[in-house]
Scaffold this motif. Structure first.
Motif, mmCIF file in Angstrom:
data_model
loop_
_atom_site.group_PDB
_atom_site.id
_atom_site.type_symbol
_atom_site.label_atom_id
_atom_site.label_comp_id
_atom_site.label_asym_id
_atom_site.label_seq_id
_atom_site.Cartn_x
_atom_site.Cartn_y
_atom_site.Cartn_z
ATOM 1 N N ARG A 77 0.804 -1.227 0.000
ATOM 2 C CA ARG A 77 0.000 0.000 0.000
ATOM 3 C C ARG A 77 0.835 1.274 0.000
ATOM 4 N N ASP A 78 1.864 1.342 0.894
ATOM 5 C CA ASP A 78 2.582 2.602 1.114
ATOM 6 C C ASP A 78 3.884 2.717 0.329
ATOM 7 N N ALA A 79 4.475 1.579 -0.065
ATOM 8 C CA ALA A 79 5.766 1.634 -0.760
ATOM 9 C C ALA A 79 5.732 0.974 -2.132
ATOM 10 N N GLY A 80 4.617 0.356 -2.477
ATOM 11 C CA GLY A 80 4.518 -0.305 -3.762
ATOM 12 C C GLY A 80 5.377 -1.544 -3.879
ATOM 13 N N VAL A 81 5.767 -2.124 -2.744
ATOM 14 C CA VAL A 81 6.610 -3.316 -2.726
ATOM 15 C C VAL A 81 5.711 -4.528 -2.537
ATOM 16 N N VAL A 82 5.667 -5.393 -3.537
ATOM 17 C CA VAL A 82 4.849 -6.599 -3.471
ATOM 18 C C VAL A 82 5.762 -7.783 -3.198
ATOM 19 N N VAL A 83 5.570 -8.429 -2.046
ATOM 20 C CA VAL A 83 6.404 -9.559 -1.648
ATOM 21 C C VAL A 83 5.888 -10.814 -2.346
ATOM 22 N N LYS A 84 6.752 -11.465 -3.092
ATOM 23 C CA LYS A 84 6.356 -12.662 -3.831
ATOM 24 C C LYS A 84 6.427 -13.912 -2.970
ATOM 25 N N ASN A 85 7.460 -13.997 -2.116
ATOM 26 C CA ASN A 85 7.650 -15.196 -1.284
ATOM 27 C C ASN A 85 8.149 -14.767 0.078
ATOM 28 N N MET A 86 7.284 -14.870 1.105
ATOM 29 C CA MET A 86 7.663 -14.421 2.447
ATOM 30 C C MET A 86 8.769 -15.253 3.070
ATOM 31 N N LYS A 87 9.052 -16.439 2.524
ATOM 32 C CA LYS A 87 10.082 -17.312 3.074
ATOM 33 C C LYS A 87 11.409 -17.200 2.326
ATOM 34 N N ASP A 88 11.440 -16.393 1.270
ATOM 35 C CA ASP A 88 12.662 -16.230 0.478
ATOM 36 C C ASP A 88 13.469 -15.068 1.040
ATOM 37 N N ARG A 89 14.521 -15.372 1.802
ATOM 38 C CA ARG A 89 15.295 -14.322 2.457
ATOM 39 C C ARG A 89 16.143 -13.526 1.483
ATOM 40 N N ASN A 90 16.385 -14.069 0.321
ATOM 41 C CA ASN A 90 17.087 -13.277 -0.680
ATOM 42 C C ASN A 90 16.207 -12.122 -1.153
ATOM 43 N N GLU A 91 14.898 -12.300 -1.044
ATOM 44 C CA GLU A 91 13.959 -11.229 -1.367
ATOM 45 C C GLU A 91 13.666 -10.371 -0.147
ATOM 46 N N THR A 92 13.247 -11.008 0.949
ATOM 47 C CA THR A 92 12.845 -10.241 2.133
ATOM 48 C C THR A 92 14.032 -9.606 2.839
ATOM 49 N N GLY A 93 15.243 -10.154 2.661
ATOM 50 C CA GLY A 93 16.441 -9.578 3.256
ATOM 51 C C GLY A 93 16.882 -8.299 2.584
ATOM 52 N N ARG A 94 16.245 -7.942 1.470
ATOM 53 C CA ARG A 94 16.561 -6.701 0.757
ATOM 54 C C ARG A 94 15.527 -5.603 1.024
ATOM 55 N N ILE A 95 14.567 -5.889 1.879
ATOM 56 C CA ILE A 95 13.605 -4.880 2.326
ATOM 57 C C ILE A 95 13.982 -4.532 3.762
ATOM 58 N N ILE A 96 14.323 -3.282 4.020
ATOM 59 C CA ILE A 96 14.989 -2.898 5.267
ATOM 60 C C ILE A 96 14.122 -1.935 6.069
ATOM 61 N N PHE A 97 14.106 -2.148 7.393
ATOM 62 C CA PHE A 97 13.573 -1.143 8.305
ATOM 63 C C PHE A 97 14.570 -0.951 9.434
ATOM 64 N N GLN A 98 14.335 0.029 10.267
ATOM 65 C CA GLN A 98 15.259 0.322 11.360
ATOM 66 C C GLN A 98 15.142 -0.708 12.467
ATOM 67 N N ASP A 99 16.282 -0.981 13.096
ATOM 68 C CA ASP A 99 16.297 -1.878 14.240
ATOM 69 C C ASP A 99 16.088 -1.046 15.499
ATOM 70 N N LYS A 100 17.047 -1.036 16.367
ATOM 71 C CA LYS A 100 16.912 -0.374 17.661
ATOM 72 C C LYS A 100 17.527 1.023 17.613
ATOM 73 N N VAL A 101 16.749 2.032 17.960
ATOM 74 C CA VAL A 101 17.246 3.405 18.022
ATOM 75 C C VAL A 101 17.435 3.772 19.485
ATOM 76 N N GLY A 102 18.647 4.178 19.843
ATOM 77 C CA GLY A 102 18.919 4.468 21.244
ATOM 78 C C GLY A 102 19.617 5.794 21.452
ATOM 79 N N ASP A 103 19.209 6.512 22.483
ATOM 80 C CA ASP A 103 19.954 7.666 22.984
ATOM 81 C C ASP A 103 20.620 7.241 24.274
ATOM 82 N N ARG A 104 21.952 7.351 24.304
ATOM 83 C CA ARG A 104 22.715 6.778 25.409
ATOM 84 C C ARG A 104 23.710 7.792 25.956
#
Length: 913
Positions: free
Chosen positions: A249-276
């Motif tokens: 809906r928001d990025a136009g990215v259609v995932v073909k195979n949710m178990k294919d990490r070669n595909e899903t490993g190329r879609i990135i979001f942020q991990d842990k954001v910390g102020d320390r």
């Protein structure tokens, strides 16, 4: 007339210098009725070093201090960074480990007084920040070993030497005191040093001692790493289906195979954001003693002892948002980037609202302690054509690491996004969102997490060498032959345990899901550590002070009990035999000197640890006693070093050798550790072989009559047998538990093990150095000069990205340079030193994404004024450029870290007799 200027006890050479004798005050030159004592400051020390380099066989670089308290940097690691090809690792504003020519720090051999250094960690790398630098008199980086050197290390070897009484003439008394100020913590730290040395006829005694504190605050916006979308897409419904729908809906990215990490490993979001905010407090002390018997120049016996303690205490106050929590998924994608990394087929979600981010307030405390000691007996005897030397010694360290972490958690919908300096988390449009920094009642106590580790590190060594000089008519080129043997025994034993405390009594969960962050005493984080406001971002938050947390959540006297999977003991026994021949001859009219030889090493490794087994009820457990395993290897290591005096101060130097570096003891340990969140077990491998290198180097050096030097060299290394982690098996049906003791699920765990990788890779580069007194250019510039070097590195090795993102070798910085501008005029001396290290890969996230440490440059200054022949005042400034430490993943537009550690300014007084 008598012209007198005290010798300033300093020599720090960034030119390619050989192992030097201590640079002593120059003798008076008697000219009729005139006695002149030549000035011997920083410049004069460089000139003496250059002269001795010219007569040396191999490639090496040295730092020399002829007195005490004379290295201007914070520790030995930061002093080493001035040398060609040497870079350092920095941790929150402090240099810790040294890397030579772009290779990992574990590839460098470190000795003190020719004994391998015990440091109390589980690897081969030495943490230089534990040693009091004021006790060290000479540090030499050897880059082309001889057969007599203990393997030599693949990167090189760092040889440290403490002082002995006959390094000085008669009575020597030196004392210094200084105070240092950190611009962020606003703390004032004292440091004291003293040296007393005297000789009586054939006997001499020396004692030196140092004690000091360091308080340093670091403000950091960090932890913003890439997280692959399979974190959500491989979850159960509706988390995975909602994530896929939002992507479409928001990025136009259609995932073909949710178990294919070669595909899903190329879609990135942020991990842990910390102020320390980190507060590092370090107390360091050391004592060096030497008893020396030297009835003549042909015979000497020395007993050296070194004792010390290092107690770093770190408090960390962390407000973090974990976007990839087990309860969360995507809610709204506000911004994404499908262009920056499009060549790798990657889409990065830059600004996202999540359904249930895990917000954490962490008050973390590390209480560490290392005690080290070293004893050595050294003999040198020359009789006629024979030289006999012998060494016996022990080096040991015991360390403990006590960790406690108070963790409060709140699951709420919020919005996390990248910023120019790192990342931030703000309220989202969801009606259940909140201000994560100022809603303490929303945070529930999860656990007071503890770990405790003890490491005992012991090394014993004995060596004997015989040298026979020759003057043979039938073979005039042969000048001498050396034969020797060395025995080394190393043992390292480690215990480790961890436990989570969730109630007022051990085993109780009374506070879980009941106690909130607001139920504890809260103090503004910047006020807890002292100093000004948080310097990275314009935010403020309150946390639980660690003193309060330890008193409230941790039972008195509690220490995490040791666990079977945290134990190992590794013992390494080495027999070495070596021989060398030294030749001096002429080719045409060119004098040539050659050293050629070989070293044979026979190594046995015995490793013991508790091994995981399958229990009768289908679960997993450990053996009732440690299980041993043994490995062994034998090697012959040849070496060759030569130099030729071509003409008019031009010297050609060459070297070739085969070297090795033994595996880290943690990799040899016969044990299994679990990484529950990664669904992985890691085993040791006692059968590991060393990593080997075939290497050669050739260089030209031009010497000038006024002490100037310009040099350059090209080096090449072919490295084989690198230790890498590899998937070697699977353990099925492993039960994983949540923090509250409930069952998270039953999973198959991968087993990874260190192995010697097939194939080899090349490392090559150029080093150039120059020592130039500007007085050679124009008389008006007398007193000014530079000491500079530059190193260019390249490597055929690539990092191991399982989705084939081009990745340079971990730890290799392509360009480094150091520049020192100095000025000396009578009692006044000043230096400004700038060091630069190019970007390098620090790690590979999820074995996919190279995480870079950004290029870093730092300016340090020092100035001194000699009040009279007994007193000198000194001013030093570290990181006067106030350079932040930064990092990013793949591209600088995705920062992972932004840290400030501040400037450090010290003022000191030296007194000497």
């Amino acid at each position: 007339m008598k012209v007198f200027c005290r010798h300033r006890a300093a020599a720090l050479s960034a030119a390619s210098m050989s192992v030097l004798a201590f640079v002593m005050p120059s003798h008076a030159e008697m000219m009729g009725d005139t006695e002149t004592v030549v000035v011997s400051g920083y410049r004069q020390s460089l000139e003496k070093a250059v002269d001795i380099k010219r007569e040396t066989i191999g490639f090496s670089d040295s730092i020399i201090a002829t007195d005490i308290a004379d290295f201007p940097e914070q520790n030995l690691a930061e002093a080493l960074q001035r040398l060609p090809g040497v870079t350092i690792e920095r941790t929150r504003g402090l240099g810790t480990r040294a890397a030579v020519r772009g290779l990992p720090t574990e590839f460098t051999q470190v000795t003190i007084n020719n004994l391998a250094t015990a440091s109390g960690n589980g690897g081969r790398a030495v943490d230089f920040d534990m040693f009091a630098s004021e006790l060290m008199q000479r540090i030499t980086v050897h880059k082309s070993p001889t057969a007599a050197d203990e393997e030599g290390g693949i990167a090189g070897s760092i040889a440290i030497r403490t002082a002995r009484p006959f390094d000085f003439t008669g009575l020597k008394l030196v004392g210094s005191a200084e105070g240092a100020y950190n611009s962020i913590s606003e703390a004032l730290d004292p440091k004291y040093s003293v040296l007393a040395s005297n000789t009586w006829g054939a006997w001499g005694v020396l004692v030196s001692a140092s004690m000091g504190d360091r308080t340093n605050r670091t403000d950091s916006n960090s932890g913003i790493n890439f997280r692959p979308m399979f974190r959500f897409l491989e979850a159960s419904a509706p988390r995975n289906t909602q994530a896929a729908a939002v992507l479409a809906r928001d990025a136009g990215v259609v995932v073909k195979n949710m178990k294919d990490r070669n595909e899903t490993g190329r879609i990135i979001f942020q991990d842990k954001v910390g102020d320390r905010i980190y507060l590092d407090k370090q107390h360091k002390w050391g004592v060096s003693t030497s008893l020396q018997y030297k009835p003549s120049d042909s015979f000497s016996v020395s007993f050296d002892a070194l004792f010390g303690g290092y107690k770093p205490h770190q408090d960390t106050y962390d407000a973090a948002a974990y976007s990839a929590s087990s309860k969360s998924t995507l809610q709204t994608i506000h911004a994404f980037d499908n262009k920056t990394l499009s060549e790798y087929g990657m889409v990065v979600l830059r600004d996202v609202s999540y359904t249930a981010t895990q917000h954490e307030f962490l008050s973390t405390e590390y209480v560490n302690k290392t005690d080290y000691r070293q004893f050595g007996l050294d003999m040198d005897w020359q009789t006629g054509a024979w030289k006999i030397s012998a060494l016996a010694g022990y080096s040991g360290a015991n360390s403990s690491h006590d960790y406690g972490n108070t963790k409060h958690v709140a699951y709420k919908p919020t919005r996390t996004r990248w910023t120019e300096k790192g990342g931030e988390t703000i309220p989202s449009a969801d009606p259940n969102t909140f201000d994560m920094y100022n809603t303490p009642k929303a945070y529930l106590f999860e656990a007071y997490e503890t770990t405790y580790e003890e490491v005992a590190d012991d090394k014993y060594a004995a060596q004997a060498q015989v040298n026979r000089a020759f003057n043979l008519d039938f073979f005039p080129a042969l000048s001498s032959v050396d034969l020797g043997m060395r025995y080394t025994n190393t043992a390292k034993e480690r215990n480790y345990g961890e436990e989570k405390i969730q109630g007022p009594t051990r085993g109780s969960t009374a506070w879980l899901n009941v106690r909130t962050l607001a139920d504890s005493t809260l103090v503004k984080a910047s006020d807890i550590v002292g100093g000004g406001a948080y310097s990275v971002r314009d935010i403020s938050w309150a946390q639980i002070p660690n003193d309060y947390a330890r008193a409230t959540f941790r039972p008195a006297g509690f220490v995490s009990p040791f666990a079977p999977d945290g134990y190992y003991k590794v013992q390494e026994e080495i027999f070495s035999f070596y021989g060398m021949a030294n030749f001096d001859f002429h080719i045409a009219s060119v004098p040539v000197s050659v050293n050629a030889g070989g070293r044979y090493v026979d190594t046995t490794v015995t490793s013991a640890g508790y091994h995981q087994i399958q229990t009768s009820n289908g679960g997993t457990g450990y053996t009732s006693a440690p299980v041993s395993s043994e490995g062994s290897y034998k090697e012959f290591l040849p070496s060759f070093n030569a130099h030729a005096d071509l003409w008019d101060g031009l010297v050609l130097r060459a070297a070739a050798s085969q070297t090795l570096m033994r595996p880290a003891l943690t990799d040899l340990a016969y044990k299994r550790t679990a990484s529950w969140n990664s669904f992985r077990f890691t085993d040791g491998n006692p059968g590991l072989k060393p990593t080997y290198a075939d290497q050669w180097e050739v260089g030209l050096e031009k010497y000038f009559d006024n002490g100037a030097l310009v040099s350059g060299s090209y080096f090449f290394k072919r490295v084989a047998g690198v230790v890498r982690s590899a998937l070697t098996g699977t353990v099925k049906n492993v039960t994983k538990y949540n923090a509250n003791g409930s069952v998270d699920g039953v999973y198959d765990f991968d087993v990874y093990q260190p192995v010697n990788a097939d194939g080899s890779y090349d490392v090559n580069g150029f080093e150039i150095a120059a020592v130039v007194p500007f007085g050679m250019i124009h008389p008006w510039l007398e007193g000014f000069g530079i000491n500079a070097n530059y190193t260019l590195l390249d490597s055929s090795l690539t990092g191991q990205s399982i989705i084939n993102i081009p990745t340079p070798p971990v730890g290799l910085a392509k360009n480094t340079f150091n520049l020192t501008l100095y000025y000396e005029n009578g009692p006044f001396e000043a230096r400004a030193s700038y060091n630069y290290k190019d970007r390098y890969v620090e790690s590979i996230g999820y074995e996919m994404y190279p995480i870079y440490r950004s290029a870093y440059g730092q300016l340090d200054i020092s100035a001194s004024y000699r009040i009279d022949e007994h007193f000198q005042i000194e001013l030093k400034g570290i990181n006067m450029s106030d350079t932040p430490t930064k990092g990013y993943t793949i591209d600088p537009s995705y920062p992972t870290m932004y840290e400030f550690s501040g400037r450090r300014i010290s003022l000191g007084l030296r007194a000497e007799l």
